[in-house]
Design a protein around this motif. Structure first.
Motif, short mmCIF file in Angstrom:
data_model
loop_
_atom_site.label_atom_id
_atom_site.label_comp_id
_atom_site.label_asym_id
_atom_site.label_seq_id
_atom_site.Cartn_x
_atom_site.Cartn_y
_atom_site.Cartn_z
N SER A 1 36.28 15.69 90.59
CA SER A 1 35.25 15.49 91.61
C SER A 1 34.89 14.01 91.60
O SER A 1 35.45 13.23 90.83
CB SER A 1 34.04 16.37 91.33
OG SER A 1 33.41 15.93 90.15
N VAL A 2 33.94 13.61 92.45
CA VAL A 2 33.55 12.21 92.47
C VAL A 2 33.09 11.80 91.08
O VAL A 2 33.37 10.71 90.61
CB VAL A 2 32.40 11.99 93.47
CG1 VAL A 2 32.20 10.50 93.70
CG2 VAL A 2 32.70 12.67 94.79
N LYS A 3 32.43 12.71 90.38
CA LYS A 3 31.77 12.33 89.14
C LYS A 3 32.56 12.68 87.87
O LYS A 3 32.39 12.02 86.86
CB LYS A 3 30.40 13.01 89.10
CG LYS A 3 29.38 12.30 88.21
CD LYS A 3 29.10 10.89 88.71
CE LYS A 3 28.54 10.00 87.57
NZ LYS A 3 28.55 8.60 87.93
N ALA A 4 33.39 13.72 87.91
CA ALA A 4 33.99 14.17 86.65
C ALA A 4 35.39 14.72 86.84
O ALA A 4 35.76 15.17 87.92
CB ALA A 4 33.11 15.23 86.01
#
Lengths: 360, 130
Positions: B63-66
């Protein structure tokens, strides 16, 4: 865990809450990508009340800041003008980055990061000894950033004419006191907009009015991808006390002139320059598919470096990063992702400004 | 609440397994897993022909974060991968149990399927994690 005055509003808006520097903050309200695009194409608001607002007042406020900050507050001549600066330790490492607003030669407003609150206050109070000035924390204020191409117009739609008259004249990087509010044309997204500080008891009313004007809340997740696209540093990730401002893309914020201004950290930075700065701070664009992350290893002909912040850029549809690499690093490098090497382009550390790609 | 279809089997590493009844299975990540990750922007698919043992890391969803590993819930040979995810990873978010499937395996042994979680057991696991 601490909560801002907007806590209940976040929950009501469906936020997924996370621990950010000891604060319960919204990471997103459903879709980080959609929130990112909302800010780039229209307007959105960020609760930044966890950030620390400080008022510095006194006859020696200015000489104090001339010593404390690596940028030069003597550049500030007009009331409301803002300055971005690093606060360095004696070794030239970055204690924090901050914004200082000039109100008068005896009054400044300073905004520092939430995650560095305790050490910043301890350092600033320690350095304040011997100066005729006082530092007051304004925890009575709430703070919202409203950002995006339509942000200012939407805020104006809520203001009486006499307030619009003041706010409309604000140039980028200027702020003004309007009654009990302080409104500044600053932000952390690369878009136009305002950062607004106002009495915390008005928080829920202001939130409702902004939502009513078509400005939805945006979480910290999108705040991070927006700032990274804009090439803005994040404290604790892109720089900290162990890294020099000169290898963190922050050389432009160091005011070397006048040569006799002895700010904290100056001697260390001058010594670093004298032997030659070894690393530079660059942007990276991954050429294939994937996502760049902090701490990934960067290899170029001149040696090795490391990604300080990486993400997938929602605006560009590409993986981008900020990285510290050898000074002699050229236009190409490889990045190690899960044990394999992938080619990436080395660019200036800015990717998107005002909704447009700046990549050539 | 996340969606846990009753006709599927589950792994505690948050994959779902659809038994095709012909010695092959289709595998993806659960609605709960995609919701935890948030908007996906990249899926690294396994390679067709790869021989996997249950528990092997065989792909990544980012995902964008992880980034999160995808594990083979059962042993077998990868016979098909969902190429649509190369350009549209968001299918995993919008339709995790159908258009967002990730890969298909030819099972080494159908006996391994009995060790997987039922929908009820997986729902309890998710509830316990919350």
């Amino acid at each position: 865990m601490q909560r801002t005055p907007f806590y209940q509003k976040h929950l009501d808006a469906g936020a997924k809450m996370v621990d950010f520097a000891g604060w319960e903050m919204p990471i997103h309200y459903g879709s980080q990508l959609q929130e990112h695009k909302q800010v780039r194409s229209d307007a959105g608001m960020f609760d930044v009340s966890h950030m620390v607002v400080l008022d510095l007042q006194g006859a020696e406020a200015k000489p104090y800041l001339l010593k404390l900050l690596a940028n030069n507050v003597d550049k500030l001549k007009e009331s409301g003008k803002a300055l971005y600066s690093c606060m360095l330790n004696e070794q030239g490492g970055v204690i924090d980055d901050l914004i200082v607003y000039y109100l008068s030669d005896t009054a400044y407003r300073i905004v520092v990061n939430a995650g560095t609150r305790e050490k910043d206050l301890a350092w600033m109070r320690q350095q304040l000894q011997g100066f005729d000035a006082t530092l007051t924390e304004r925890s009575d204020l709430a703070m919202l950033a409203v950002q995006g191409p339509n942000a200012r117009a939407k805020v104006f739609s809520l203001m009486p004419a006499d307030e619009i008259a003041i706010a409309e004249l604000l140039k980028p990087f200027y702020g003004a006191q309007i009654g009990s509010w302080f409104i500044a044309r600053t932000g952390y997204t690369g878009e136009d907009g305002f950062e607004m500080m106002f009495p915390a008891e008005q928080a829920e009313k202001v939130w409702d009015a902004l939502v009513g004007a078509g400005i939805p809340p945006i979480g910290l997740g999108a705040r991070d991808t927006l700032r990274l696209e804009a090439g803005m540093n994040l404290y604790g990730t892109d720089m900290d006390e162990t890294t020099s401002a000169l290898t963190s893309g922050l050389g432009w914020t160091i005011a070397w002139e006048p040569a006799n201004r002895d700010f904290i950290g100056r001697q260390a930075l001058e010594a670093e320059k004298a032997v030659g700065v070894q690393q530079k701070f660059v942007g990276l664009v991954l050429e294939g598919k994937g996502v760049l992350r902090s701490h990934m290893k960067v290899t170029c002909e001149a040696g090795e470096g490391e990604i300080t912040s990486g993400t997938f850029s929602p605006s560009l549809g590409l993986a981008i990063a900020l990285a510290r690499v050898p000074v002699a690093c050229g236009e190409q490098c490889s990045i190690e992702i899960r044990g394999k090497l992938y080619p990436a382009k080395v660019v200036k550390p800015v990717f998107v400004r005002q909704g447009q790609s700046v990549l050539s | 609440m996340s969606n846990v279809p009753a006709n599927l089997k589950y792994a505690d590493s948050h994959e779902w397994i659809l038994d095709q009844g012909d010695g092959t299975v289709t595998i993806g990540i659960t609605d709960h897993a995609q919701a935890l990750l948030g908007d996906l922007v990249f899926v690294e698919l396994p390679e067709v022909g790869a021989q996997l043992t249950a528990g092997d890391e065989c792909g990544v969803v980012e995902s964008v974060k992880a980034a999160s590993d995808i594990y083979a819930p059962v042993s077998g040979e990868v016979i098909e991968i969902n190429h649509a995810l190369e350009d549209s990873p968001e299918l995993v978010n919008s339709d995790p149990y159908a258009a967002g499937w990730i890969f298909k395996l030819k099972l080494d042994s159908t006996a391994e399927l009995t060790g997987l979680l039922t929908a009820n057991a997986y729902s309890e696991l998710v509830a316990a994690e919350a």
